[in-house]
Design a protein around this motif. Structure first.
Motif: not given
Ligand code: TRP
Length: 443
Positions: A97-100, A144-146, A306-312
């Motif tokens: 996700a960091g790469w994204c 961000a997840t936290h 893609l980052s937001l999809a990873a976040l969910t």
């Protein structure tokens, strides 16, 4: 509806867009996809229905669910095993996700302009081997997840799933068309559609099985926890079918973006975890090189989505572990969330650096990142799925199962019987066979 959307948001993530293409590339293409689809039908769907049943009936987090449904038994270890698995996946998932995030920054600063395929490979390699950048971006993503976990913006997640997922889907569709029309793309389409079974071995079966659980967020009680918020009359088999269909469509669409482009620009399909990061920028620059504004806008939009999809998805894993610590150890939610963030963040930093400064540190010949990916996806999740199927098929009271599967008695008896047979026999035996096959028992 919110809980169902959140479950779909958990399922759709890097597993579909990053991991599916690279596993397909490593395993030879079309034949892998066919085995993957069979795995979804015979293992993924039934285990998803089982997790939904356990979650909704117990109305509890995954660890407590077993204590409620089978008090005083050792089944609670299945829940704990899931929590441990979530811990391990979250640690290295946030690295990607960091790469994204890095690619969001690159898109915004126009770093792809005037570059060719070999430059993208260099760009990726120099970024992931950087001694601090990947670790910092991974930490940012974890934080961000936290924040979302502690501030509880559930409404935001639902809304983003409702709006962002369709937008992501349309963008993927558009990019697939761009990729397929690149000169030289047809070899990639053949790779996706013409199965070559000569390349199928035990590893391919294990990869397909692992990818099924990974992509559908199964085997660790994630969807079980989400299902505890489902309404009493939600039709579990139908919901499972919808989520599995959306998830597989996104993955296959990702395949149709990556492989035509990879073949068109001469990137090996078995490039591994770097595959989408070195292939996709080519699609943006090759298809829209003459109109740089569009190339930038598209790539920016893609990496943000893609980052937001990873976040969910990271939220769903973080939530399972946080809830477990909160409810079982009486930690405050805040403290529980910090424990997860800090411990997973530590794993994440080590995994992030395993492409550079820690690349010599290996376990059984795998870097830390690869080791975490292998152990979680190919061992821990399928093992969890195996026991979830056995629990639901053999130990759960069948009246409970029937009532949960068909609260309004609308499920066709044949379908009900098929689900039972799969949960009792087909899924456990199939998963066990894939494992034994991998260990060389059948060769
Ligand atoms: N399914 C997600 C994806 O495809 C990843 C994920 C979220 C996951 N929660 C999970 C994987 C639980 C396994 C178990 O990106």
């Amino acid at each position: 509806m919110g809980a169902i959307l959140a479950a779909a948001g958990s399922a759709v993530g890097l597993g579909n867009i990053w991991r599916f293409p690279y596993e397909t590339g490593n395993s030879g293409g079309a034949a892998f996809i066919l085995i993957y689809i069979a795995c979804i039908l015979f293992f993924g769907l039934p285990v998803m229905i089982a997790e939904f049943t356990i979650g909704r009936h117990s109305r509890a987090n995954t660890a407590r669910a077993y204590q409620i449904l089978a008090p005083g038994t050792q089944w609670r270890w299945v829940g704990r095993w899931g929590v441990l698995t979530g811990f391990c996946i979250l640690g290295y998932y946030t690295v990607v996700a960091g790469w994204c995030l890095e690619y969001v920054i690159d898109s915004a600063s126009n770093a792809f302009a005037n570059k060719v395929s070999a430059d993208f490979v260099d760009m990726f390699n120099s970024f992931v081997s950087n001694p601090w950048k990947p670790a910092v971006l991974m930490t940012l993503f974890m934080l961000a997840t936290h924040v979302i976990i502690t501030k509880g913006v559930q409404k935001g997640i639902e809304r983003s799933a409702k709006i962002l997922m369709p937008v992501l889907f349309i963008l993927l569709l558009f990019l697939a068309v761009c990729s397929i029309t690149l000169p030289g793309a047809s070899a990639g389409i053949d790779f996706l559609l013409k199965p070559d079974f000569s390349k199928v071995n035990a590893d391919v079966f294990l990869s397909a099985l692992g990818q099924t659980f990974y992509s559908l967020s199964l085997g660790m009680g994630c969807l079980c926890t989400y299902a505890s918020y489902f309404r009493a009359d939600t039709k579990l088999p139908n919901t499972a079918l919808s989520i599995a269909s959306i998830d597989s469509m996104v993955a296959i669409l990702a395949g149709f973006i990556i492989f035509p482009a990879a073949f068109a620009v001469g990137i090996n399909p078995d490039a591994g975890p770097s595959l989408i990061f070195i292939t996709l920028p080519n699609v943006f620059t090759q298809a829209f090189g003459d109109i740089p504004f569009i190339a930038t806008a598209l790539s920016l939009m893609f990496y943000i989505l893609l980052s937001l999809a990873a976040l969910t998805s990271t939220i769903s894993m973080h939530e399972v572990v946080t809830l477990y610590l909160h409810e079982e150890f009486n930690f405050t939610r805040k403290k529980a969330a910090w424990v997860v963030t800090i411990v997973c963040g530590f794993i994440g930093i080590l995994c992030a650096l395993s492409f550079g400064v820690l690349s010599d540190f290996t376990i059984f010949g795998k870097t830390l990142f690869d080791a975490f990916d292998f152990v979680t996806a190919k061992i821990m999740l399928p093992t969890g799925g195996f026991f979830i199927a056995i629990f639901t098929g053999w130990f759960l009271d069948h009246r409970v199962l029937r009532a949960e599967l068909s609260p309004c008695r609308t499920l066709h008896p044949y379908i009900y019987r098929a689900i039972i047979i799969i949960l009792r026999y087909v899924a456990p035996a199939g998963i066990a066979m894939v494992f034994f096959n991998e260990l060389g028992f059948f060769s």
